[in-house]
Write an enzyme that holds these catalytic residues in place. Structure first.
Site, PDB file in Angstrom:
ATOM      1  N   ASP A 238     -11.190   2.235   3.979  1.00 50.00           N
ATOM      2  CA  ASP A 238     -11.392   0.785   3.865  1.00 50.00           C
ATOM      3  C   ASP A 238     -12.880   0.457   3.723  1.00 50.00           C
ATOM      4  OD1 ASP A 238      -9.385  -1.035   3.658  1.00 50.00           O
ATOM      5  OD2 ASP A 238      -8.950  -1.148   5.807  1.00 50.00           O
TER       6      ASP A 238
ATOM      7  N   LYS B  83       0.841  -1.204   0.000  1.00 50.45           N
ATOM      8  CA  LYS B  83       0.000   0.000   0.000  1.00 50.45           C
ATOM      9  C   LYS B  83       0.881   1.261   0.000  1.00 50.45           C
ATOM     10  CE  LYS B  83      -3.671  -2.603   2.136  1.00 50.45           C
ATOM     11  NZ  LYS B  83      -4.228  -3.164   3.379  1.00 50.45           N
TER      12      LYS B  83
ATOM     13  N   GLN C  75      -4.400  -1.836   9.678  1.00 51.71           N
ATOM     14  CA  GLN C  75      -4.255  -3.163   9.088  1.00 51.71           C
ATOM     15  C   GLN C  75      -4.786  -4.240  10.038  1.00 51.71           C
ATOM     16  OE1 GLN C  75      -3.091  -3.814   5.866  1.00 51.71           O
ATOM     17  NE2 GLN C  75      -3.814  -5.889   6.313  1.00 51.71           N
TER      18      GLN C  75
END
Ligand code: NDP
Length: 292
Positions: A121, A54, A98
């Site tokens: 997200d 990312k 994460q």
């Protein structure tokens, strides 16, 4: 019949070019550089790889990337304090924590603490709720990537019998909701299967489009699909290592037998995987635009 390959690698490349142009325009016109904060707690090797990918993608596209690595014994209070700080940081438009988090941290509590306006997200209940009712929101990256692949390959979902295998909150359920929307990439008739489904093959054989996200290789084999089906394999399974120690990946579908009957299929790797990161970048760009 040789199945057409649905390439996530190629599609993601095209979308990256589009994003790059948009980012340059945003900088020039408004002096804004999209900023993404990625938070990694602990040192899970797979999570490290994902966060690294990312970060790299941010660099390539001109997105400001702030990476915060925290030790595995970080307290929930400290993590919540960091999220709060990032929520109030004007240089940060998107926040990604994460997953999975260490067991002593309540995952939903942390995810729900992220400002929904920075939830790139798409996991915050505010965004999940808006997605279900078809409102403007950040769509979860992998499900959005699945729909984008279908749309960009001209695979008509309207009126199609779509069967999804797997009902997780991050893949199966959001894909179901997106396919039901009254817009391009939606208007499908959808069946969602899981481990309590009585006769999986009965359902998969009816599918015009089959989307599989179970976390188990060969959940679907060639005898379980009809001729001409379009298959999107979301699965990523590490099934061994090469002599050089590199992971050998396989999807959740038995690629060899299914490709003999499918009209089109995503490979693993190179299918849904590259789409996930590019959709994250798209959401970060959108978050920056929303801040104007
Ligand atoms: P989860 O383990 O959270 O969910 C798996 C789902 O599949 C569950 O609903 C489970 O049913 C169902 N399932 C498992 N085995 C069977 C079976 N034999 N028959 C029918 N249903 C079954 O997994 P995720 O959704 O998080 O991930 C799924 C896959 O997608 C994994 O391979 C993962 O690595 C991959 N993935 C890939 C991403 C990418 O970027 N390419 C991103 C996210 C995930 P039940 O609910 O009844 O237990």
């Amino acid at each position: 019949m040789a199945a057409k390959m649905i390439s996530g690698t190629e599609t993601a490349k095209k979308i990256r070019e589009e994003i790059k142009t948009e980012i340059a325009r945003l900088k020039e016109k408004h002096g804004i550089t999209p900023g993404l904060a990625t938070v990694l707690v602990g040192d899970d090797p797979a999570s490290k790889v994902y966060v690294g990918a990312k970060e790299k993608s941010c660099k390539n596209l001109g997105v400001y990337s702030k990476r915060v690595d925290l030790p595995a014994d970080t307290s929930e209070a400290d993590l919540l304090a960091l999220v709060d700080k990032l929520n109030n940081d004007p240089e940060i438009h998107g926040i990604l924590v994460q997953l999975p988090l260490p067991k002593h941290i309540n995952e939903p509590r942390v995810l729900y603490a992220i400002d929904p306006e920075k939830d790139v997200d798409g996991f915050h209940p505010v965004n999940v709720g808006k997605m279900v009712i078809g409102g403007d929101c950040f769509l979860p990256c992998t499900p959005h990537g699945v729909i984008e692949l279908l749309v960009r390959y001209g695979i008509k979902t309207e009126g199609a019998e779509v069967v999804i295998v797997g009902r997780s909150n991050i893949v199966g359920k959001p894909v179901l909701n997106l396919l039901l929307q009254k817009r391009e990439g939606g208007n499908a008739t959808v069946t969602l299967c899981h481990t309590r489904t009585k006769d999986l093959a009965f359902h998969t054989k009816r599918a015009d489009i089959l989307i599989v996200a179970t976390g188990h290789p060969k959940t679907v084999t060639g005898d379980m699909v009809k001729e001409g089906v379009v298959v999107i394999d979301v699965g990523v399974n590490r099934i061994g290592k090469t002599a050089e120690g590199k992971a050998i990946l396989a999807g959740d579908v038995d690629f060899e037998s299914v490709k003999e009957k499918a009209a089109a299929i995503t490979p693993v790797p190179g299918g849904v995987g590259p789409m996930t990161i590019v959709m994250l970048m798209k959401n970060t760009l959108q978050a920056a635009r929303n801040s104007i």
